[in-house]
Design an enzyme around this catalytic site. Structure first.
Site, PDB file in Angstrom:
ATOM      1  N   ARG A 188       0.846  -1.193   0.000  1.00 34.18           N
ATOM      2  CA  ARG A 188       0.000   0.000   0.000  1.00 34.18           C
ATOM      3  C   ARG A 188       0.883   1.245   0.000  1.00 34.18           C
ATOM      4  O   ARG A 188       2.023   1.210   0.480  1.00 34.18           O
ATOM      5  CB  ARG A 188      -0.898   0.026   1.236  1.00 34.18           C
ATOM      6  CG  ARG A 188      -1.795  -1.196   1.406  1.00 34.18           C
ATOM      7  CD  ARG A 188      -2.520  -1.152   2.736  1.00 34.18           C
ATOM      8  NE  ARG A 188      -3.417  -2.284   2.940  1.00 34.18           N
ATOM      9  CZ  ARG A 188      -3.071  -3.422   3.555  1.00 34.18           C
ATOM     10  NH1 ARG A 188      -1.840  -3.564   4.044  1.00 34.18           N
ATOM     11  NH2 ARG A 188      -3.937  -4.408   3.699  1.00 34.18           N
ATOM     12  N   LYS A 205      -1.560  -2.600   8.115  1.00 30.78           N
ATOM     13  CA  LYS A 205      -2.703  -2.133   8.903  1.00 30.78           C
ATOM     14  C   LYS A 205      -2.675  -2.779  10.283  1.00 30.78           C
ATOM     15  O   LYS A 205      -2.310  -3.945  10.429  1.00 30.78           O
ATOM     16  CB  LYS A 205      -4.015  -2.489   8.184  1.00 30.78           C
ATOM     17  CG  LYS A 205      -4.298  -1.613   6.964  1.00 30.78           C
ATOM     18  CD  LYS A 205      -5.668  -1.926   6.408  1.00 30.78           C
ATOM     19  CE  LYS A 205      -6.029  -0.979   5.261  1.00 30.78           C
ATOM     20  NZ  LYS A 205      -7.377  -1.251   4.730  1.00 30.78           N
ATOM     21  N   HIS A 238      -3.691   2.387  -5.689  1.00 28.17           N
ATOM     22  CA  HIS A 238      -4.092   0.991  -5.469  1.00 28.17           C
ATOM     23  C   HIS A 238      -4.106   0.185  -6.769  1.00 28.17           C
ATOM     24  O   HIS A 238      -4.130  -1.041  -6.733  1.00 28.17           O
ATOM     25  CB  HIS A 238      -5.478   0.948  -4.808  1.00 28.17           C
ATOM     26  CG  HIS A 238      -5.431   0.440  -3.403  1.00 28.17           C
ATOM     27  ND1 HIS A 238      -4.601   0.975  -2.444  1.00 28.17           N
ATOM     28  CD2 HIS A 238      -6.085  -0.585  -2.792  1.00 28.17           C
ATOM     29  CE1 HIS A 238      -4.768   0.310  -1.307  1.00 28.17           C
ATOM     30  NE2 HIS A 238      -5.652  -0.636  -1.496  1.00 28.17           N
ATOM     31  N   ARG A 283      -1.206  -2.042  -6.956  1.00 27.91           N
ATOM     32  CA  ARG A 283      -1.416  -3.154  -6.012  1.00 27.91           C
ATOM     33  C   ARG A 283      -2.347  -4.204  -6.639  1.00 27.91           C
ATOM     34  O   ARG A 283      -2.096  -5.402  -6.538  1.00 27.91           O
ATOM     35  CB  ARG A 283      -2.005  -2.590  -4.725  1.00 27.91           C
ATOM     36  CG  ARG A 283      -2.254  -3.594  -3.602  1.00 27.91           C
ATOM     37  CD  ARG A 283      -2.567  -2.823  -2.330  1.00 27.91           C
ATOM     38  NE  ARG A 283      -3.236  -3.614  -1.305  1.00 27.91           N
ATOM     39  CZ  ARG A 283      -2.611  -4.373  -0.408  1.00 27.91           C
ATOM     40  NH1 ARG A 283      -1.295  -4.469  -0.440  1.00 27.91           N
ATOM     41  NH2 ARG A 283      -3.291  -5.035   0.514  1.00 27.91           N
ATOM     42  N   HIS A 299      -3.470  -9.051   3.654  1.00 29.81           N
ATOM     43  CA  HIS A 299      -4.915  -9.106   3.911  1.00 29.81           C
ATOM     44  C   HIS A 299      -5.183  -9.965   5.148  1.00 29.81           C
ATOM     45  O   HIS A 299      -4.657 -11.071   5.266  1.00 29.81           O
ATOM     46  CB  HIS A 299      -5.659  -9.719   2.724  1.00 29.81           C
ATOM     47  CG  HIS A 299      -5.865  -8.766   1.593  1.00 29.81           C
ATOM     48  ND1 HIS A 299      -6.161  -9.178   0.307  1.00 29.81           N
ATOM     49  CD2 HIS A 299      -5.826  -7.406   1.546  1.00 29.81           C
ATOM     50  CE1 HIS A 299      -6.287  -8.115  -0.476  1.00 29.81           C
ATOM     51  NE2 HIS A 299      -6.095  -7.037   0.252  1.00 29.81           N
ATOM     52  N   TYR A 326      -9.802 -10.933  -6.604  1.00 30.56           N
ATOM     53  CA  TYR A 326      -8.917 -11.030  -7.762  1.00 30.56           C
ATOM     54  C   TYR A 326      -9.158 -12.293  -8.571  1.00 30.56           C
ATOM     55  O   TYR A 326      -8.772 -12.361  -9.733  1.00 30.56           O
ATOM     56  CB  TYR A 326      -7.450 -10.966  -7.300  1.00 30.56           C
ATOM     57  CG  TYR A 326      -7.120  -9.653  -6.646  1.00 30.56           C
ATOM     58  CD1 TYR A 326      -7.025  -8.486  -7.393  1.00 30.56           C
ATOM     59  CD2 TYR A 326      -6.930  -9.561  -5.269  1.00 30.56           C
ATOM     60  CE1 TYR A 326      -6.746  -7.268  -6.795  1.00 30.56           C
ATOM     61  CE2 TYR A 326      -6.653  -8.347  -4.660  1.00 30.56           C
ATOM     62  CZ  TYR A 326      -6.566  -7.205  -5.427  1.00 30.56           C
ATOM     63  OH  TYR A 326      -6.306  -5.996  -4.836  1.00 30.56           O
TER      64      TYR A 326
END
Length: 299
Positions: free
Chosen positions: A150, A174, A245, A248, A271, A280
């Protein structure tokens, strides 16, 4: 017991920052969401948190739909309200059961946009250069595509986080979750050139360890990265609009198209849930379908 609205909000913000380890951006979004909800309550004549009922929350969600807010935005605002009242239940013993019944709208089935491999080749070729600025931009582009990180992760990388001997980079994701992501030869060469030749020139008299810097030698911001990426696309004459993004998404899509398994891609992207990565597979399935239709004699 009367609960002061502003004091409760500030205590909640402190809670999500310190105990939940939410990022600055996530925390700011929570605070803004709740302030907007409070403004709505004020319009409805509700000035005490103890008076708020499920009906008020549902009316607010209906208002958001009428304003044609995106489903993702509505879902985030619902999460903010539910989390806040769960916190009030924990610290002030306010009943939060009605708010846990608020349901999230179904996500829009919009597939992530990505670059095709041919487009990326054009992008990389168009951005080769010998000036410190050009060397930095190619290194940034190569690293984003090589790792799928990110932009918020990119701008927080320091020199000590890059291991050139193993071609691995340490990333803080995150919730301050740490992970290590490998990068390939193209990114390795571009990064070494940037660190050894371009960065010292760009740094001028600045003293800090942030990997990517702006033209004044200060740490590059997320906004600065967006500006650079727009400039990168303009140089290539590609018609696609770019957002951070998108690279990414391209990283994940190309890995899956070339045989990587979903769990590996999930780990590389950082994730928390496999469901976030599964979007995806829709792209790769469409890719397989198009390849089949173009290649099979009787398709």
């Amino acid at each position: 017991m009367h609960i002061n609205q502003n004091e409760a909000l500030q205590q909640f913000i402190t809670y999500v920052q310190l105990e939940k380890n939410y990022s600055v951006l996530t925390t700011a979004a929570y605070e803004q969401d709740l302030k907007e909800f409070f403004a709505f309550l004020s319009e409805e004549g509700i000035d005490r948190l103890e008076e708020v009922e499920y009906l008020h929350a549902r009316l607010y969600v209906t208002k958001l739909y009428n304003e044609q807010k995106a489903r993702a935005t509505i879902s985030r605002k619902i999460s903010s309200i539910r989390s806040f009242f769960r916190f009030l239940n924990r610290d002030f013993e306010l009943d939060d059961a009605p708010f846990q019944a608020l349901y999230h709208p179904k996500k829009e089935s919009r597939l992530p946009r990505f670059f095709y491999e041919e487009e990326l080749k054009v992008l990389f070729e168009a951005n080769k250069g010998e000036t410190p600025k050009e060397i930095r931009e190619l290194a940034l582009l190569e690293l984003l595509y090589a790792t799928g990180i990110r932009v918020s992760e990119l701008v927080s990388i320091e020199l000590k986080d890059v291991d050139f001997s193993l071609s691995i980079i340490r990333v803080m994701g995150k919730g301050r979750k740490e992970r290590y992501v490998p990068f390939g030869q193209f990114a390795h060469e571009a990064m070494e050139l940037y660190v050894n030749e371009a960065r010292p020139i760009l740094m001028k008299k600045q003293q800090h360890e942030t990997l990517f810097v702006n033209m004044k030698g200060l740490p590059l911001t997320a906004r600065g990265v967006r500006y650079i990426l727009n400039d990168v696309v303009e140089k290539s004459d590609l018609t696609a609009k770019i957002h951070p993004h998108m690279i990414r998404h391209t990283f994940a899509t190309h890995l899956l198209n070339n045989g990587a398994d979903l769990r590996t891609v999930q780990e590389l992207l950082g994730h928390a849930s496999l469901s976030s990565t599964q979007v995806y597979t829709h792209i790769t399935n469409e890719h397989l379908r198009k390849t089949y239709m173009n290649a099979h004699p009787r398709a």
